[in-house]
Design a protein around this motif. Structure first.
Motif, short mmCIF file in Angstrom:
data_model
loop_
_atom_site.label_atom_id
_atom_site.label_comp_id
_atom_site.label_asym_id
_atom_site.label_seq_id
_atom_site.Cartn_x
_atom_site.Cartn_y
_atom_site.Cartn_z
N PHE A 114 0.83 -1.21 0.00
CA PHE A 114 0.00 0.00 0.00
C PHE A 114 0.86 1.26 0.00
O PHE A 114 0.52 2.26 -0.65
N PHE A 115 1.99 1.23 0.71
CA PHE A 115 2.91 2.37 0.67
C PHE A 115 3.45 2.56 -0.76
O PHE A 115 3.62 3.69 -1.22
N TYR A 116 3.70 1.45 -1.43
CA TYR A 116 4.18 1.50 -2.82
C TYR A 116 3.14 2.18 -3.71
O TYR A 116 3.46 3.03 -4.55
N MET A 117 1.88 1.79 -3.52
CA MET A 117 0.78 2.40 -4.28
C MET A 117 0.68 3.89 -3.96
O MET A 117 0.50 4.72 -4.86
N MET A 118 0.82 4.23 -2.69
CA MET A 118 0.78 5.65 -2.30
C MET A 118 1.90 6.43 -2.96
O MET A 118 1.69 7.54 -3.47
N GLU A 119 3.10 5.88 -2.92
CA GLU A 119 4.25 6.53 -3.57
C GLU A 119 3.94 6.82 -5.04
O GLU A 119 4.21 7.92 -5.54
N SER A 120 3.38 5.81 -5.71
CA SER A 120 3.11 5.95 -7.14
C SER A 120 2.04 7.00 -7.40
O SER A 120 2.14 7.79 -8.35
N MET A 121 1.01 7.04 -6.56
CA MET A 121 -0.06 8.02 -6.75
C MET A 121 0.44 9.44 -6.48
O MET A 121 0.08 10.38 -7.20
N ILE A 122 1.28 9.59 -5.46
CA ILE A 122 1.85 10.91 -5.17
C ILE A 122 2.71 11.39 -6.33
O ILE A 122 2.62 12.55 -6.76
N ARG A 123 3.52 10.49 -6.85
CA ARG A 123 4.38 10.84 -7.99
C ARG A 123 3.54 11.22 -9.20
O ARG A 123 3.83 12.18 -9.91
N ALA A 124 2.45 10.45 -9.42
CA ALA A 124 1.57 10.75 -10.55
C ALA A 124 0.89 12.11 -10.37
O ALA A 124 0.77 12.89 -11.33
N GLY A 125 0.46 12.41 -9.15
CA GLY A 125 -0.16 13.70 -8.88
C GLY A 125 0.79 14.85 -9.18
O GLY A 125 0.38 15.88 -9.76
N LYS A 126 2.05 14.69 -8.80
CA LYS A 126 3.06 15.72 -9.09
C LYS A 126 3.24 15.87 -10.60
O LYS A 126 3.32 17.00 -11.12
#
Length: 276
Positions: A180-192
């Protein structure tokens, strides 16, 4: 919880997971005088002493008057730590949160007969853990209830029927927070990448993760049904999910958990062989 409050509980190892359990027990009314922790590191003992529990660096002394002993050491030092303690666990319930340590190995090292093996996870640090528990048939219902009450101080407790299933628990919930942390990292990066400020992308991602989990926990619908409810035909969510499907995300997640389960089995075998 009343049964726990009348027990003396000793922890061999005072690391993060032990501290989480101790904090959870204290918050539920466990008298600090009934908790003892043994750890070789002075800084760890000093930290635990702030909780006003009994601390020591003498493992044998720590378990002398214990009703329950929680083994919370690193797998690679388990054999060394227990080498001088064999035979001292008579009439004690042993709860092991040592990754990969099978019940047979714990029994061989301790001489104990009443053993519960637990696969915890790190959200226990914030009292939202998910713990898989296993015990042989010889362990009484009373001991099982006692173990459940101790672990429930930091989250959900789920019993499995066979020790082999602990490897599956490891793959799903033991390692699960990292997924889930991995998914969060990816979503944050995508948002940026989409033009959001990092703080904004992070706040939206974390709150969305929390909200989705809370909905899944409290809703009568399954996660699959909740997903469908959010997915409007030809809408934005469907566009994203179609990308996931083309990338075979679901199949890859299943393969990843299978790999985690296999590695858990291998680590348990390696630890068992090193103990022999």
């Amino acid at each position: 919880m009343s049964a726990v409050l009348n027990c003396n509980i000793s922890f061999i190892g005072g690391g993060n997971m032990a501290q989480a359990l101790i904090g959870g027990l204290i918050s539920r009314g466990m008298p600090v005088t009934r908790i003892t922790v043994s750890d070789p590191v002075e800084k760890v003992r000093d930290l635990l002493q702030e909780k006003e529990v009994n601390v020591t660096d003498d493992n044998r002394a720590a378990i002398k008057n214990a009703d329950v002993v929680v083994l919370a050491v690193k797998p690679q030092v388990l054999s060394t730590v227990l080498s001088s303690m064999h035979g001292l666990f008579e009439n004690k319930l042993v709860i092991s949160i040592v990754a990969g340590a099978e019940v047979e190995s714990i029994a061989r090292l301790t001489g104990a007969q009443r053993i519960v093996r637990v696969m915890p996870n790190t959200p226990a640090l914030v009292q939202t853990g998910a713990h898989g528990l296993y015990a042989p048939e010889a362990v009484s219902q009373t001991d099982r209830q006692l173990a459940s009450q101790i672990l429930a101080a930091t989250g959900l407790t789920i019993w499995v029927n066979t020790e082999a299933q602990i490897d599956a628990v490891t793959a799903v919930s033991g390692s699960g927070p990292a997924y889930f942390f991995y998914m969060m990292e990816s979503m944050i990066r995508a948002g940026k990448n989409l033009g959001l400020d990092e703080k904004v992308a992070t706040a939206l991602t974390l709150q969305t993760a929390l909200g989705a989990a809370q909905m899944a926990i409290t809703s009568s619908n399954t996660p699959a049904e909740l997903r469908k409810n959010v997915t409007s035909p030809n809408g934005t969510t469907q566009a994203a999910l179609e990308v996931f499907d083309r990338a075979q995300i679901s199949q890859n997640i299943q393969a990843a958990l299978a790999a985690a389960q296999k590695r858990s089995q291998e680590l348990a075998q390696e630890l068992s062989e090193s103990i022999k």
